[in-house]
Design a protein around this motif. Structure first.
Motif, PDB file in Angstrom:
ATOM      1  N   UNK A  97       0.821  -1.212   0.000  1.00  0.00           N
ATOM      2  CA  UNK A  97       0.000   0.000   0.000  1.00  0.00           C
ATOM      3  C   UNK A  97       0.859   1.268   0.000  1.00  0.00           C
ATOM      4  N   UNK A  98       2.156   1.113   0.367  1.00  0.00           N
ATOM      5  CA  UNK A  98       3.056   2.272   0.378  1.00  0.00           C
ATOM      6  C   UNK A  98       3.889   2.378  -0.889  1.00  0.00           C
ATOM      7  N   UNK A  99       3.566   1.581  -1.899  1.00  0.00           N
ATOM      8  CA  UNK A  99       4.347   1.623  -3.142  1.00  0.00           C
ATOM      9  C   UNK A  99       4.359   3.018  -3.755  1.00  0.00           C
ATOM     10  N   UNK A 100       3.226   3.734  -3.620  1.00  0.00           N
ATOM     11  CA  UNK A 100       3.175   5.073  -4.227  1.00  0.00           C
ATOM     12  C   UNK A 100       4.122   6.037  -3.526  1.00  0.00           C
ATOM     13  N   UNK A 101       4.381   5.831  -2.236  1.00  0.00           N
ATOM     14  CA  UNK A 101       5.328   6.680  -1.504  1.00  0.00           C
ATOM     15  C   UNK A 101       6.762   6.278  -1.820  1.00  0.00           C
ATOM     16  N   UNK A 102       7.009   4.968  -1.891  1.00  0.00           N
ATOM     17  CA  UNK A 102       8.364   4.479  -2.170  1.00  0.00           C
ATOM     18  C   UNK A 102       8.799   4.872  -3.581  1.00  0.00           C
ATOM     19  N   UNK A 103       7.913   4.727  -4.545  1.00  0.00           N
ATOM     20  CA  UNK A 103       8.270   5.005  -5.946  1.00  0.00           C
ATOM     21  C   UNK A 103       8.171   6.481  -6.301  1.00  0.00           C
ATOM     22  N   UNK A 104       7.401   7.254  -5.538  1.00  0.00           N
ATOM     23  CA  UNK A 104       7.210   8.678  -5.823  1.00  0.00           C
ATOM     24  C   UNK A 104       7.109   9.431  -4.497  1.00  0.00           C
ATOM     25  N   UNK A 105       8.226   9.504  -3.801  1.00  0.00           N
ATOM     26  CA  UNK A 105       8.231  10.047  -2.444  1.00  0.00           C
ATOM     27  C   UNK A 105       7.884  11.526  -2.408  1.00  0.00           C
ATOM     28  N   UNK A 106       8.365  12.294  -3.381  1.00  0.00           N
ATOM     29  CA  UNK A 106       8.195  13.744  -3.355  1.00  0.00           C
ATOM     30  C   UNK A 106       6.902  14.217  -4.016  1.00  0.00           C
ATOM     31  N   UNK A 107       6.201  13.312  -4.704  1.00  0.00           N
ATOM     32  CA  UNK A 107       5.020  13.721  -5.460  1.00  0.00           C
ATOM     33  C   UNK A 107       5.376  14.258  -6.827  1.00  0.00           C
ATOM     34  N   UNK A 108       6.675  14.327  -7.144  1.00  0.00           N
ATOM     35  CA  UNK A 108       7.141  14.822  -8.437  1.00  0.00           C
ATOM     36  C   UNK A 108       7.893  13.740  -9.206  1.00  0.00           C
TER      37      UNK A 108
END
Length: 440
Positions: A97-108
């Motif tokens: 569920x944290x893949x979006x944070x790991x792969x795109x931590x900064x949102x950019x």
């Protein structure tokens, strides 16, 4: 005209940081490369004769500046040190569920691994950085839904902050520890955007705890008023105020910001590790300018004709053509020859000396520190923990691990389910001192 201030001085810079700003600027310019160094002109390369303001002397300085060669040993050293850490990829533990944070931590689009790499570069060079976990704004106090998190509509971001932008901070005693109670970050925003051209202006993001201990975030901007242009400081206005909330819709009771240092991760700025190396790099650049100047002026062969008289000058119109397409007619007792200046070994030796200094300074950052250790602590695995490079990598690991855990809290995941670790076992520790210097 006197000006009465109505706003707090949001742009205030802490004195200890203000003293370090010139050091940060030099390191930043050196790492940026030759273009930034030459753009600073006389700040790094003084005029040979600063009292001569003639057009001829100005043109000579322009040529002097152009011929100078900036050999960026500082940036090469930083890249080599970061490469030692990233010879093995960081270890990241996180549920799907944290893949979006790991792969795109900064949102950019910057992954957590690359965000950590940026933090490592900042902390190695400036001995300081910051990591800021930003929580999304929600319109109500309702808990965040799993669907919102999985879709990425509501998610935390992990942002690395350059040390020059962390301009103010405060800590407050709470029980047996000191907690961060205020952080001010200088940043830019687009004041005008027509779809092609963007005009950037400065704003200040304030992270703080209110009187009840709840975390709030403010954005301040300058008042666009000509009355404040010549005053001691500008006037500010509050552009935005928010109270970020956690997964359950409750106010946060801490500031999601962590300092990173080369010695430890407290709020006190460390002296920049790379300042000595960058200073010697600039001194080498100045020697290079003198060396290239001497090569240009004295390195070209000069024709010398002796025994000529006024009649010869008239017959040859004061000129002499040499080479395969010309010839020189000289009087019977005359002579013609080329002379050339001897090499300027003094400047060259000074450059070589500074090159050796830069290698030594760079090697010292990856060598183990001279501390008293037991035989067990002197093993290869523990040697890495005693060098500047390894202690910095360890501090960055702790800060990114902390940030990843704060992001996990927002999503509703236990701390034990996430972790982040940078490599601290470097190939350079298998080499002796001379081999390390050759590597750098």
């Amino acid at each position: 005209m006197s000006t009465k201030y109505k706003s707090p001085n949001v742009g205030f810079i802490r004195p200890e940081l203000f003293k370090l700003m010139p050091l940060y600027r030099l390191i930043r310019d050196v790492l940026s490369g030759e273009d930034a160094v030459k753009k600073a002109r006389e700040e790094y390369l003084p005029r040979p004769d600063p009292t001569d303001r003639s057009k001829e002397n100005r043109e000579r300085y322009e040529a002097y500046l152009r011929r100078a060669v900036f050999y960026n040993a500082t940036r090469r050293t930083l890249k080599a040190m970061v490469g030692q850490v990233y010879m093995y990829q960081p270890k990241v533990k996180a549920p799907p569920i944290m893949d979006m944070v790991v792969s795109n931590a900064t949102g950019e689009g910057v992954s957590i691994q690359l965000a950590a790499k940026r933090a490592l570069e900042y902390t190695l060079a400036f001995s300081r950085a910051g990591v800021f976990v930003d929580y999304p704004r929600t319109e109500d106090e309702a808990p965040t839904s799993l669907a919102d998190i999985e879709s990425g509509r509501i998610r935390p971001t992990i942002n690395i902050v350059h040390p020059q932008n962390i301009i103010n901070w405060r800590t407050t005693p709470m029980g047996a520890e000191e907690i961060i109670s205020l952080v001010v970050i200088a940043e830019d925003f687009a004041s005008m955007d027509d779809g092609f051209e963007i005009t950037l202006q400065e704003q200040w993001r304030v992270l703080g705890l209110d009187s009840e201990g709840n975390y709030y975030q403010e954005v301040w901007r300058k008042v666009d008023d000509p009355r404040y242009i010549k005053s001691q400081r500008p006037e500010y206005f509050l552009h935005e105020l928010t109270y970020p909330r956690d997964f359950n819709g409750r106010p946060l009771r801490f500031i999601p910001f962590q300092f990173i240092g080369s010695e430890n991760n407290d709020s006190r700025p460390d002296n920049p590790n790379f300042y000595d190396l960058a200073s010697v790099n600039i001194a080498h650049y100045r020697n290079s300018a003198d060396y290239e100047e001497s090569v240009f002026i004295a390195g070209q062969p000069t024709l010398v004709i002796s025994g000529i008289d006024e009649q010869w000058r008239k017959d040859n119109e004061g000129t002499a053509r040499v080479g395969s397409v010309g010839g020189i007619g000289i009087p019977k007792e005359g002579d013609a020859k080329f002379i050339q200046a001897q090499p300027n070994n003094l400047v060259k030796a000074a450059m070589e000396h500074k090159e050796r200094q830069m290698v030594a300074l760079g090697a010292r950052l990856i060598e183990e520190k001279k501390v008293q250790r037991t035989a067990t602590e002197a093993s290869l695995d523990n040697i890495g923990l005693s060098s500047t490079l390894a202690s910095t990598a360890r501090n960055v690991s702790e800060a990114i691990d902390w940030a990843l855990k704060r992001a996990a809290e927002f999503i509703g995941i236990a701390e034990s389910d996430v972790s982040f670790t940078l490599n601290t076992h470097f190939e350079s520790y298998k080499l002796n001192r001379d081999e390390r210097r050759q590597l750098l």
